[in-house]
Design an enzyme around this catalytic site. Structure first.
Site, PDB file in Angstrom:
ATOM      1  N   SER A   7       0.878  -1.178   0.000  1.00 50.18           N
ATOM      2  CA  SER A   7       0.000   0.000   0.000  1.00 50.18           C
ATOM      3  C   SER A   7       0.911   1.222   0.000  1.00 50.18           C
ATOM      4  O   SER A   7       2.101   1.112   0.339  1.00 50.18           O
ATOM      5  CB  SER A   7      -0.844  -0.014   1.281  1.00 50.18           C
ATOM      6  OG  SER A   7      -1.446   1.235   1.508  1.00 50.18           O
ATOM      7  N   TYR A  62      -1.971  -1.197  10.954  1.00 46.50           N
ATOM      8  CA  TYR A  62      -2.135  -1.449   9.519  1.00 46.50           C
ATOM      9  C   TYR A  62      -0.935  -0.924   8.730  1.00 46.50           C
ATOM     10  O   TYR A  62      -0.375  -1.644   7.894  1.00 46.50           O
ATOM     11  CB  TYR A  62      -3.429  -0.800   9.006  1.00 46.50           C
ATOM     12  CG  TYR A  62      -3.595  -0.983   7.508  1.00 46.50           C
ATOM     13  CD1 TYR A  62      -3.949  -2.218   6.974  1.00 46.50           C
ATOM     14  CD2 TYR A  62      -3.355   0.069   6.625  1.00 46.50           C
ATOM     15  CE1 TYR A  62      -4.073  -2.394   5.601  1.00 46.50           C
ATOM     16  CE2 TYR A  62      -3.490  -0.097   5.254  1.00 46.50           C
ATOM     17  CZ  TYR A  62      -3.850  -1.334   4.744  1.00 46.50           C
ATOM     18  OH  TYR A  62      -3.967  -1.513   3.393  1.00 46.50           O
TER      19      TYR A  62
HETATM   20  N1  LIG Z   1      -8.926  -0.365  -0.777  1.00 50.86           N
HETATM   21  C1  LIG Z   1      -7.866   0.376  -0.466  1.00 50.86           C
HETATM   22  O1  LIG Z   1      -7.949   1.614  -0.286  1.00 50.86           O
HETATM   23  C2  LIG Z   1      -6.508  -0.278  -0.389  1.00 50.86           C
HETATM   24  C3  LIG Z   1      -5.359   0.545  -0.535  1.00 50.86           C
HETATM   25  C4  LIG Z   1      -4.108  -0.044  -0.449  1.00 50.86           C
HETATM   26  C5  LIG Z   1      -3.973  -1.405  -0.231  1.00 50.86           C
HETATM   27  N2  LIG Z   1      -5.096  -2.178  -0.093  1.00 50.86           N
HETATM   28  C6  LIG Z   1      -4.898  -3.615   0.165  1.00 50.86           C
HETATM   29  O2  LIG Z   1      -5.509  -4.339  -0.894  1.00 50.86           O
HETATM   30  C7  LIG Z   1      -5.895  -5.633  -0.431  1.00 50.86           C
HETATM   31  C8  LIG Z   1      -7.340  -5.910  -0.846  1.00 50.86           C
HETATM   32  O3  LIG Z   1      -8.170  -4.960  -0.210  1.00 50.86           O
HETATM   33  P1  LIG Z   1      -9.577  -4.504  -0.802  1.00 50.86           P
HETATM   34  O4  LIG Z   1      -9.579  -3.036  -0.782  1.00 50.86           O
HETATM   35  O5  LIG Z   1      -9.876  -5.211  -2.061  1.00 50.86           O
HETATM   36  O6  LIG Z   1     -10.513  -5.008   0.421  1.00 50.86           O
HETATM   37  P2  LIG Z   1     -11.974  -5.681   0.431  1.00 50.86           P
HETATM   38  O7  LIG Z   1     -12.821  -5.117  -0.655  1.00 50.86           O
HETATM   39  O8  LIG Z   1     -12.421  -5.532   1.846  1.00 50.86           O
HETATM   40  O9  LIG Z   1     -11.689  -7.218   0.097  1.00 50.86           O
HETATM   41  C9  LIG Z   1     -10.977  -8.028   0.984  1.00 50.86           C
HETATM   42  C10 LIG Z   1     -10.915  -9.443   0.465  1.00 50.86           C
HETATM   43  O10 LIG Z   1     -10.152 -10.231   1.387  1.00 50.86           O
HETATM   44  C11 LIG Z   1     -10.955 -11.319   1.868  1.00 50.86           C
HETATM   45  N3  LIG Z   1     -10.586 -11.558   3.274  1.00 50.86           N
HETATM   46  C12 LIG Z   1     -10.737 -10.722   4.324  1.00 50.86           C
HETATM   47  N4  LIG Z   1     -10.351 -11.320   5.451  1.00 50.86           N
HETATM   48  C13 LIG Z   1      -9.937 -12.565   5.114  1.00 50.86           C
HETATM   49  C14 LIG Z   1      -9.450 -13.675   5.854  1.00 50.86           C
HETATM   50  N5  LIG Z   1      -9.321 -13.638   7.183  1.00 50.86           N
HETATM   51  N6  LIG Z   1      -9.118 -14.799   5.185  1.00 50.86           N
HETATM   52  C15 LIG Z   1      -9.289 -14.872   3.848  1.00 50.86           C
HETATM   53  N7  LIG Z   1      -9.755 -13.870   3.090  1.00 50.86           N
HETATM   54  C16 LIG Z   1     -10.086 -12.722   3.729  1.00 50.86           C
HETATM   55  C17 LIG Z   1     -12.404 -10.849   1.681  1.00 50.86           C
HETATM   56  O11 LIG Z   1     -13.334 -11.914   1.533  1.00 50.86           O
HETATM   57  P3  LIG Z   1     -14.123 -12.584   2.797  1.00 50.86           P
HETATM   58  O12 LIG Z   1     -14.625 -11.447   3.640  1.00 50.86           O
HETATM   59  O13 LIG Z   1     -15.182 -13.417   2.191  1.00 50.86           O
HETATM   60  O14 LIG Z   1     -13.097 -13.413   3.486  1.00 50.86           O
HETATM   61  C18 LIG Z   1     -12.281 -10.084   0.366  1.00 50.86           C
HETATM   62  O15 LIG Z   1     -12.300 -10.989  -0.716  1.00 50.86           O
HETATM   63  C19 LIG Z   1      -5.671  -5.630   1.089  1.00 50.86           C
HETATM   64  O16 LIG Z   1      -4.444  -6.272   1.371  1.00 50.86           O
HETATM   65  C20 LIG Z   1      -5.581  -4.141   1.422  1.00 50.86           C
HETATM   66  O17 LIG Z   1      -4.795  -3.900   2.574  1.00 50.86           O
HETATM   67  C21 LIG Z   1      -6.354  -1.650  -0.169  1.00 50.86           C
END
Ligand SMILES: NC(=O)c1ccc[n+]([C@@H]2O[C@H](COP(=O)([O-])OP(=O)(O)OC[C@H]3O[C@@H](n4cnc5c(N)ncnc54)[C@H](OP(=O)(O)O)[C@@H]3O)[C@@H](O)[C@H]2O)c1
Length: 267
Positions: free
Chosen positions: A147, A160
């Site tokens: 990130s 985080y």
């Molecule tokens: N969105 C942002 O602003 C942003 C910015 C920088 C980096 N990121 C990073 O990008 C990655 C994806 O984030 P996102 O924004 O796409 O989040 P999201 O929309 O909340 O999706 C999270 C995904 O991870 C799964 N997940 C959550 N907890 C889990 C667990 N304990 N075991 C297995 N799967 C799990 C969820 O499915 P289930 O709930 O069904 O398990 C979902 O498929 C993360 O690593 C986040 O830190 C996000």
């Protein structure tokens, strides 16, 4: 953990957190580029819906495996399940992760320990488990979701930001170790992105998400996939983030930390 489909035939990409958000978009980009995909998350119904959509649209195999990566045994069980299905993983995308906003003394420690397990420990475990086979076959791509949070401390989201600093440092270090093995490692570093992430982390009202512009998950996935296939070590999708990170390198750390806090405060 329950596999829902039979074995795949093409080059295979395994994506954690693939049921929605950036992970689902990465699964679609991978499938659009001819990969069969293994989709991992906790909820089977959401995974099966994602797999059905991908199979219908891209004509590849999509295999759903339920795993809760906050369980320390889950990475080994996931690897065992993949081996039992005779799948060779060519691309590993460690995407599953979550955040939690708030003053450190007030946030829920249990949730933060769970976060370290998912964002840090599971990424480490899965990388070790799957990289071994890739090195043996002398080909493979690994991408870990870091990130822009990886580049500075994050008051009001301290744990985080620290997990993402780990992911970036770890990814760059093993990328160097694996140089000349045919296996590359990429740290994808998005800024604020429109997914469920902000709501889950209780940070939807921060300046970061309200004032500074939010990217689409599709754009982040397209950018990340290309960077991963080129074998780039660090993939920073936003030009403004690139500028910010360069300027941070010349700014006193204490001031950077203060600015980071302002960004994490509610608007
Ligand atoms: N969105 C942002 O602003 C942003 C910015 C920088 C980096 N990121 C990073 O990008 C990655 C994806 O984030 P996102 O924004 O796409 O989040 P999201 O929309 O909340 O999706 C999270 C995904 O991870 C799964 N997940 C959550 N907890 C889990 C667990 N304990 N075991 C297995 N799967 C799990 C969820 O499915 P289930 O709930 O069904 O398990 C979902 O498929 C993360 O690593 C986040 O830190 C996000």
């Amino acid at each position: 953990m329950s596999p829902s489909n039979s074995a795949a035939k093409g080059p295979v990409a395994l994506i954690t957190g693939a049921s929605r958000g950036i992970g689902f978009e990465l699964a679609k980009v991978s499938a659009g580029n001819g990969h069969d995909v293994v989709l991992v998350a906790r909820k089977l119904d959401a995974l099966e819906a994602a797999a059905g959509m991908i199979e219908g649209k891209f004509g590849v195999r999509a295999i759903a495996i339920v795993a809760d990566l906050s369980d320390p045994d889950a990475p080994q069980q996931l690897h065992d399940s993949v081996v039992a299905q005779q799948l060779e993983i060519d691309v590993l995308i460690n995407n599953a992760g979550f955040g939690l906003g708030g003053e450190f003394l007030e946030t829920d420690l249990e949730r933060e320990v769970e976060m370290i397990q998912v964002n840090v420990t599971a990424v480490t475990q899965l990388t070790k488990l799957f990289a071994a086979g890739m090195v043996k076959r002398r080909r493979g791509r690994i991408m870990n979701l870091a990130s822009t949070a990886a580049f500075q401390p994050g008051p009001l989201m301290a744990v985080y930001y620290a997990t993402k600093a780990y992911v970036l440092s770890f990814s760059e270090a093993i990328a160097e170790e694996l140089r000349a093995t045919g296996v590359t490692v990429t740290a994808l570093c998005p800024g604020a992105t429109a997914t469920d992430f902000a709501e889950t982390a209780q940070i939807s009202n921060t300046r970061l998400f309200q004032k500074l512009g939010v990217a689409s998950a599709d754009r982040i996935a397209q950018y990340g996939y290309k960077a991963m296939m080129r074998g780039e070590r660090e993939a920073l999708p936003g030009w403004r983030d690139k500028l910010m990170i360069q300027s941070e390198r010349l700014t006193p750390r204490r001031l950077v930390t203060k600015i980071s806090r302002m960004v994490q405060e509610n608007r």
